[in-house]
Design a protein around this motif. Structure first.
Motif, PDB file in Angstrom:
ATOM      1  N   ASP A   1       0.823  -1.212   0.000  1.00 39.86           N
ATOM      2  CA  ASP A   1       0.000   0.000   0.000  1.00 39.86           C
ATOM      3  C   ASP A   1       0.857   1.262   0.000  1.00 39.86           C
ATOM      4  O   ASP A   1       0.477   2.287  -0.597  1.00 39.86           O
ATOM      5  CB  ASP A   1      -0.925   0.005   1.220  1.00 39.86           C
ATOM      6  N   SER A   2       1.989   1.203   0.660  1.00 41.43           N
ATOM      7  CA  SER A   2       2.838   2.396   0.735  1.00 41.43           C
ATOM      8  C   SER A   2       3.517   2.714  -0.583  1.00 41.43           C
ATOM      9  O   SER A   2       3.966   3.851  -0.798  1.00 41.43           O
ATOM     10  CB  SER A   2       3.891   2.220   1.828  1.00 41.43           C
ATOM     11  N   ALA A   3       3.599   1.732  -1.484  1.00 38.70           N
ATOM     12  CA  ALA A   3       4.275   1.953  -2.764  1.00 38.70           C
ATOM     13  C   ALA A   3       3.584   3.039  -3.580  1.00 38.70           C
ATOM     14  O   ALA A   3       4.225   3.831  -4.281  1.00 38.70           O
ATOM     15  CB  ALA A   3       4.335   0.647  -3.555  1.00 38.70           C
ATOM     16  N   SER A   4       2.248   3.102  -3.505  1.00 41.84           N
ATOM     17  CA  SER A   4       1.505   4.087  -4.293  1.00 41.84           C
ATOM     18  C   SER A   4       1.734   5.511  -3.797  1.00 41.84           C
ATOM     19  O   SER A   4       1.473   6.482  -4.517  1.00 41.84           O
ATOM     20  CB  SER A   4       0.010   3.763  -4.241  1.00 41.84           C
ATOM     21  N   LEU A   5       2.232   5.662  -2.553  1.00 42.24           N
ATOM     22  CA  LEU A   5       2.436   7.000  -1.992  1.00 42.24           C
ATOM     23  C   LEU A   5       3.830   7.551  -2.268  1.00 42.24           C
ATOM     24  O   LEU A   5       4.112   8.712  -1.959  1.00 42.24           O
ATOM     25  CB  LEU A   5       2.208   6.962  -0.472  1.00 42.24           C
ATOM     26  N   LEU A   6       4.705   6.708  -2.829  1.00 39.05           N
ATOM     27  CA  LEU A   6       6.067   7.161  -3.098  1.00 39.05           C
ATOM     28  C   LEU A   6       6.124   8.233  -4.189  1.00 39.05           C
ATOM     29  O   LEU A   6       7.091   9.001  -4.263  1.00 39.05           O
ATOM     30  CB  LEU A   6       6.953   5.970  -3.491  1.00 39.05           C
ATOM     31  N   ASN A   7       5.101   8.260  -5.051  1.00 33.23           N
ATOM     32  CA  ASN A   7       5.062   9.237  -6.142  1.00 33.23           C
ATOM     33  C   ASN A   7       4.027  10.331  -5.884  1.00 33.23           C
ATOM     34  O   ASN A   7       3.607  11.037  -6.812  1.00 33.23           O
ATOM     35  CB  ASN A   7       4.756   8.535  -7.471  1.00 33.23           C
ATOM     36  N   ASP A   8       3.604  10.466  -4.642  1.00 35.47           N
ATOM     37  CA  ASP A   8       2.613  11.492  -4.310  1.00 35.47           C
ATOM     38  C   ASP A   8       3.211  12.882  -4.534  1.00 35.47           C
ATOM     39  O   ASP A   8       4.395  13.127  -4.239  1.00 35.47           O
ATOM     40  CB  ASP A   8       2.194  11.344  -2.844  1.00 35.47           C
TER      41      ASP A   8
END
Length: 342
Positions: free
Chosen positions: A33-40
């Motif tokens: 789930d945290s992977a999607s926030l790396l490009n926020d």
């Protein structure tokens, strides 16, 4: 009913592993789930996501290297975790110097047993005549759950290199003692469990005690000898003036030796040609050297050297050696477990 009880026991033992596996799966899901926030687009969120990934990666790594091995191994490599221990020590090469060293090792075991929460109790002790500290042979019982698994690594030949007090030329002498650690079997520990020995297979002889010991010697038949006829194992006991106490002790030692023999045979069958930390039933193997001139103790099984002999003989240093031996054995057991799975 016995099968249901055994199944319930296994399920109970697996509960910690099941709980850890669920935690592992949740950590993996959080990592994904945290992977999607790396490009926020928000840099604060990206920074928090990176910190969370690092923390989760560390957690997952610790599960692989520490948590899972510690939960998997007890049920596969330590069926003896509930047993007490009987430590049998005998002097070897070196005459009086060997007996003096045996006395020091015996005190070391008594100290570490007491410090570890176990109860050391002398079963028999044959002191060296004319010596305050020398001991020709001794049997020490260490009572308490887990005592056998702690002291099992001490089986083998212990070698000491030092200048004896009686040596005038300063020459270093080499002496040895032999240590055998037996699992202490209680035939009444598990209701309905078959005893390790059939009493019909044992010949019981009573006789008069021999050697120094006071007026009762050669006047009462208090000494007891047990002979297990199928294996030829013989146990003699004359430590007490009471025939009843000597007989009880002799049966205890006989059961321990038979259980040890059974465990060694089973281990050899499972192990086959694999490498093992404590190599089979060869109790003549040199496992450790105590070198006084160089102030070092070397355990030859894992190549470990500790530069503090007195620290080892006081017990604290021995704990560190035992922990390293256990760690190496656990790593080998895990390797064998994975090999069986493959």
């Amino acid at each position: 009913m016995s099968e249901q009880i055994q199944r319930a026991k296994v399920l109970k033992e697996l509960e910690p592993l099941h709980s850890a596996w669920q935690d592992w799966q949740r950590a993996q899901e959080s990592l994904r789930d945290s992977a999607s926030l790396l490009n926020d687009p928000d840099p604060t969120i990206r920074e928090l996501a990176n910190e969370e990934r690092e923390a989760l990666s560390t957690t997952l790594s610790s599960y692989i290297t520490d948590m899972f091995p510690s939960l998997l191994l007890p049920s596969t490599s330590s069926p003896t975790s509930s047993l007490s221990a009987i430590i049998d020590l005998k002097s070897g090469v070196g005459g009086d110097e060997s007996s003096l060293f045996l006395g020091e090792v015996l005190r070391m075991y008594e100290r570490i047993a007491a410090a570890s929460g176990f109860t050391p109790e002398m079963v028999s002790k044959n002191d060296l005549e004319g010596s305050r500290w020398g001991v020709k042979d001794a049997i020490l019982e260490v009572k308490g759950k887990g005592a056998y698994d702690m002291f099992r690594w001490e089986s083998g030949v212990h070698r000491v290199q030092r200048v004896p007090a009686t040596e005038t030329s300063g020459r270093v002498h080499t002496s040895t003692i032999a240590v055998i650690v037996l699992p202490n079997s209680d035939p009444h520990a598990a209701e309905g469990e078959q005893d390790i020995v059939d009493e019909k297979d044992v010949r019981v002889d009573v006789m008069r005690s021999r050697g120094a010991g006071g007026q009762h010697v050669n006047k009462t038949e208090s000494a007891v000898r047990l002979v297990h006829e199928p294996t030829g194992i013989t146990v003699s006991m004359q430590e007490s003036r009471s025939q009843h106490q000597n007989k009880a002790r002799a049966w205890q030692i006989l059961r321990a030796r038979l259980l040890d023999r059974k465990m060694l045979e089973e281990a050899q069958k499972k192990r086959a040609a694999r490498r093992n930390l404590v190599k089979g039933a060869d109790r003549s193997e040199k496992i450790r050297t105590y070198n006084y001139p160089q102030d070092r103790v070397t355990d030859h099984r894992i190549g470990l050297t500790v530069n503090n002999i007195m620290g080892v003989l006081e017990g604290e240093g021995l704990v560190g050696i035992i922990e390293e031996l256990k760690r190496e054995n656990d790593a080998q057991a895990m390797e064998d477990l994975l090999s069986d799975v493959d």
